[in-house]
Design an enzyme around this catalytic site. Structure first.
Site, PDB file in Angstrom:
ATOM      1  N   ASP A   1    -117.286  -4.340 -90.721  1.00  9.88           N
ATOM      2  CA  ASP A   1    -116.314  -4.018 -91.764  1.00  9.88           C
ATOM      3  C   ASP A   1    -115.326  -5.190 -91.888  1.00  9.88           C
ATOM      4  OD1 ASP A   1    -115.440  -1.305 -93.374  1.00  9.88           O
ATOM      5  OD2 ASP A   1    -113.663  -2.418 -92.766  1.00  9.88           O
TER       6      ASP A   1
ATOM      7  N   TYR B   1    -106.578  -4.640 -97.858  1.00  7.61           N
ATOM      8  CA  TYR B   1    -107.389  -4.754 -99.073  1.00  7.61           C
ATOM      9  C   TYR B   1    -106.620  -5.529-100.145  1.00  7.61           C
ATOM     10  CZ  TYR B   1    -110.675  -1.355 -97.152  1.00  7.61           C
ATOM     11  OH  TYR B   1    -111.606  -0.725 -96.375  1.00  7.61           O
TER      12      TYR B   1
ATOM     13  N   HIS C   1    -122.508   2.451 -90.294  1.00 10.65           N
ATOM     14  CA  HIS C   1    -121.418   1.497 -90.446  1.00 10.65           C
ATOM     15  C   HIS C   1    -120.582   1.347 -89.174  1.00 10.65           C
ATOM     16  CE1 HIS C   1    -118.495  -0.776 -92.789  1.00 10.65           C
ATOM     17  NE2 HIS C   1    -117.524  -0.008 -92.335  1.00 10.65           N
TER      18      HIS C   1
END
Length: 396
Positions: free
Chosen positions: A193, A320, A374
């Site tokens: 990630d 982000y 993930h």
């Protein structure tokens, strides 16, 4: 040189009572629409959405709340997370929290492991002991590591940036400083990630200490050949990307554009924070359409706690805002340090090797596994540990 201070998690009783009070007073929305899954396109129904088609179901949310309030034992979990040595050190004006477990093996290699969102260092607690003491966990002592797991800025028990600029590149520079400060002149780095993005940047920056990297989420666009004449493996990656963009990326759009607005709800409501995070565990794990098929309810809430205690709803999302389209998009230099990649089948986009080779110019290890998703270290710790052992044997 900034000092390294010892750290232990020590949550005040008042904070725990506040959490319980907020849980008791949860204000619930109405339940999801019962026919929502049937109304979705076939590709989405095939992904196993079921009652999760509109998000985390109300019935499950209430089960989580009741367990969290009545059975979850934070005192025991706090002791569990404090069993490993931890520290805090100020880098570029920001306090960074980290786990640091040294192996007793004289041949141990330093290994830096970075988490992402919606994860935390909680993801790594099942792999630290097998990595530091492989002989006690079915492995070879020659594969031992000194393990360092930092919390990203604004995550867990790291401080929150008070000014802009803490994107992936700056974090990669800080991590290299951290490893030097811990006394490691040569180390390996691993991540998934955002941790994969940070690890990739460490490889790109190549400041001399990092001897090789491993990522379980390599990111690269499709090749020209894949766009023009896709193989079945290319189509698998394309389908993952299409599903994510159409149905799974809402959290990312919000956090990359308006993390502050989102933060008010997440920092105020523990169930808001929990459902925001756990929905993605359901969607991104290899869990047969229910997160508790892979992780326990206790483990899911452990991770949520690392967001709740310091009110990290906005600060975690800001990564982000800081990094989006800079960490993953545009033309970037190739990674030339030795690189290993492990592709777990339920990864958001299971990148084919031909795509990855456009960005990682020295892939020395590649493996595609038959189970896992993930959160590979959390979901499949034994497989994950073996992947790291096999990869870094080629780089020691």
């Amino acid at each position: 040189m900034s000092e390294i201070r010892e750290f232990r998690i020590d949550v005040a009783d008042e904070a725990l009572e506040d959490l319980k009070d907020r849980l008791r007073r949860t204000r619930w929305p109405e339940a999801e629409m019962p026919d929502a899954a049937a109304a979705q396109p076939t590709a989405v129904r095939d992904a196993g959405s079921g009652t999760w088609a509109q998000g985390l179901p109300l019935e499950y949310a209430k089960e989580l709340r009741d367990y969290w309030l009545e059975e979850y034992d934070w005192a025991a979990r706090q002791a569990y997370f404090n069993r490993f040595p931890q520290g805090v050190t100020k880098i570029d004006g920001l306090d960074i929290h980290f786990i640091h477990v040294k192996s007793e093996s004289p041949d141990a290699a330093p290994l830096l492991i970075t988490h992402g969102w919606p994860g935390s260092v909680v993801e790594f607690h099942k792999i630290i002991e097998p990595l530091t003491d492989p002989a006690a966990h079915g492995g070879d002592a020659a594969d031992a590591f000194h393990v360092v797991c930092p919390s990203l800025p604004g995550y867990g028990f790291s401080a929150k940036p008070a000014a802009t600029g803490w994107g992936v590149g700056r974090i990669a520079e800080a991590w290299d400083v951290l490893m030097g400060r811990l006394g490691y002149d040569r180390y390996f780095a691993q991540g998934g990630d955002w941790g994969a993005a940070v690890t990739t940047q460490i490889g790109i920056q190549d400041k001399g200490r990092c001897a090789g990297i491993h990522v379980n989420m390599p990111t690269s666009g499709p090749t020209k050949e894949a766009r023009e004449n896709p193989t079945e493996r290319d189509r698998q990656a394309f389908n993952g990307g299409r599903y994510y963009n159409a149905w799974g990326a809402g959290y990312s759009k919000q956090q990359s554009t308006r993390p502050q607005t989102l933060g008010y709800g997440l920092v105020d409501s523990p169930m808001g924070q929990a459902t925001w995070v756990i929905e993605k565990f359901w969607e991104w794990m290899d869990c047969g359409n229910h997160p508790e098929n892979t992780l326990t309810r206790e483990e899911l809430l452990d991770n949520v706690m690392f967001y709740w205690w310091n009110g990290n709803g906005a600060s975690s999302g800001r990564l982000y805002w800081e990094s989006f389209n800079r960490a993953f998009g545009g033309d970037q230099p190739k990674v030339e340090v030795p690189t290993g990649c492990s592709i777990f089948p339920k990864e958001i986009v299971p990148t084919p090797r031909s795509w990855a080779e456009q960005r990682y110019g020295n892939i020395v290890y590649w493996n595609e596994l038959d189970r896992g998703g993930h959160f590979a270290a959390f979901e499949q710790p034994e497989l994950f540990v073996e992947e790291l052992r096999r990869c870094f044997r080629l780089m020691r």
